[in-house]
Design an enzyme around this catalytic site. Structure first.
Site, PDB file in Angstrom:
ATOM      1  CG  ASP A   1      83.375  16.575 -29.491  1.00  0.00           C
ATOM      2  OD1 ASP A   1      82.858  16.133 -28.222  1.00  0.00           O
ATOM      3  OD2 ASP A   1      82.760  16.160 -30.474  1.00  0.00           O
TER       4      ASP A   1
ATOM      5  CB  SER B   1      80.218  17.493 -33.324  1.00  0.00           C
ATOM      6  OG  SER B   1      81.105  16.524 -32.540  1.00  0.00           O
TER       7      SER B   1
ATOM      8  CG  ASP C   1      78.653  16.769 -29.252  1.00  0.00           C
ATOM      9  OD1 ASP C   1      79.953  16.579 -29.427  1.00  0.00           O
ATOM     10  OD2 ASP C   1      77.953  16.005 -29.971  1.00  0.00           O
TER      11      ASP C   1
ATOM     12  CG  ASP D   1      80.329  12.999 -29.733  1.00  0.00           C
ATOM     13  OD1 ASP D   1      81.041  13.951 -29.908  1.00  0.00           O
ATOM     14  OD2 ASP D   1      79.277  12.760 -30.531  1.00  0.00           O
TER      15      ASP D   1
END
Length: 444
Positions: free
Chosen positions: A240, A101, A242, A244
């Site tokens: 960010d 993340s 990833d 999400d």
């Protein structure tokens, strides 16, 4: 039963250190395959962000799944919410994301989605942990799983994202900066907004395996704010590593966090008769959000920190909007998990329908000053139980006199104690947070 490997967001750590090693990840793939193969369809999707270690871990997972007799469908760099969506549309038994993340490149992690695009239930994670204690045994050669790569995953997800923006609206005439944090949205987000009509200035879209989240993206929104001002853009969006999480910037350079994004989306849903129930935030949500929603007559509830707990409470209450101040925004009318691009499109919908700039839309919420101090601690210790810490917390709460909050919690992904103090006066809450943090440090 205590978890050995799974945290609040899957398995995570520093690459090369247990458990983020090739041998463990291969066995994790095998253990997951053993559990999932009992449930039906024998295929699993794998997506990853842009960390250099993703190649190694992808191969390890692929080998483990194959050893358990499952087919691995490899999608390459793909946002976490895209994996959730594509797991549903491919009718796979599960989706796996290789990502840490918002963390630096030298960290990585593995998280799972179930067939319906939601996080794995606790009992399935516990079953996988139980399998990890067994010896890895390969299925017969004729039963080994195959692996294949699909080339149109990004295109499928781009079309899905666009479908969440009303077809009667357009972003024509809007100038926006899109910061992908050198992460998994780099080849997707700019296309989504351009194809809907916006003029896009893209930054953070040149991943090299090492620069993910490095001075760009939602964890470093100052870069986005500077670019918005430099280009005289109407707004900016940052994701960010990833994809999400979402942070936004208005045309003045003001940084808009997840709480303010929740307010804008909820207010627009109320105005257009689409609001179902209320809004779920977390224990970290700003009091300003709660008060602003209260003024609109919108119920608000706080879940434990972590998007899985927000989603659980949303489902319990039947509410459709929830999220975290970090920028995880869940719009259940559109998708099954936190999705930065989809959340941005909901805000852009509000801008278009209200015919107001972003700065005006956010003005109905006044944030309380909130100070967060992270204190690193040794594993196995519990400084929160110390009398001195509890006494200092009680003292601060008395001083706040009901016009603020104190929250201490352990991070679910790192050995950190997070000390949060919120109140009406910034310097006061800053001093209070430091006082408590000092007591936490002294406790070990």
């Amino acid at each position: 039963m205590a978890r050995k490997y799974f945290g609040t967001d899957g398995v995570r750590g520093k690459v090369g250190e247990y458990p983020i090693t090739p041998d463990f990840v291969m066995k994790l793939g095998w253990a997951a395959g053993k559990v999932l193969s009992k449930k039906g369809t024998r295929k699993v999707l794998i997506g990853k962000d842009t960390r250099i270690s993703g190649y190694m871990l992808e191969s390890a997972l692929e080998a483990g799944l194959s050893a358990a007799g499952l087919k691995a469908i490899l999608m390459g760099p793909m946002p976490t919410p895209a994996v959730a969506y594509l797991t549903r549309t491919f009718r796979a038994e599960a989706g796996i994301v290789i990502s840490a993340s918002h963390n630096p490149y030298y960290d990585n992690g593995i998280k799972f989605f179930s067939a319906d695009g939601t996080k794995l239930p606790d009992e399935v994670e516990m079953a996988i942990e139980a399998e990890l204690d067994h010896e890895l045994k390969c299925v017969e050669s004729a039963e080994l799983g195959k692996a294949l790569r699909i080339d149109d995953a990004a295109g499928r997800y781009i079309e899905f994202c666009k479908s969440t923006f009303p077809s009667n609206l357009s972003l024509e005439g809007l100038k926006m900066v899109v910061d992908c944090g050198h992460g998994a949205t780099y080849h997707i987000a700019p296309s989504v907004f351009r194809e809907l009509g916006a003029e896009v200035i893209a930054i953070g879209c040149s991943p090299d395996g090492l620069n993910i989240n490095d001075g760009v993206g939602s964890t470093a929104p100052e870069a986005l704010a500077a670019k918005v001002l430099e280009c005289k853009a109407d707004l900016g969006v940052a994701f960010d590593g990833d994809g999400d999480r979402l942070v936004m910037v208005d045309n003045t350079g003001y940084i808009i966090d997840g709480d303010e994004i929740l307010y804008i989306i909820a207010r627009d849903a109320l105005r257009n008769g689409r609001l179902k129930g209320g809004v779920v935030g977390t224990l970290m949500a700003n009091m300003g959000l709660e008060l602003a929603l209260q003024t609109l007559g919108i119920p608000f509830a706080r879940a434990k920190v972590g998007d899985r707990y927000v989603l659980e409470m949303m489902n319990e209450k039947g509410w459709r909007i929830g999220g975290e101040n970090s920028g995880h925004i869940i719009c259940l009318d559109q998708t099954t998990t936190g999705d930065g691009i989809v959340a941005a499109l909901q805000v852009l919908t509000a801008i278009c329908t209200a015919e107001m700039p972003l700065a005006k839309l956010r003005s109905g919420m006044n944030k309380f000053p909130q100070v967060l101090v992270n204190v690193r601690f040794a594993e196995g210790r519990d400084p929160l139980a110390a009398d001195a810490v509890q006494q200092e917390v009680a003292k601060v709460e008395q001083e706040l006199a009901g016009r603020g909050r104190v929250l201490l919690r352990k991070s679910g992904t790192e050995p950190l104690i997070r000390v949060m103090v919120e109140g009406e006066h910034e310097q006061q809450v800053r001093d209070m947070a430091q006082r408590i943090a000092q007591q936490v440090e002294s406790a070990f």
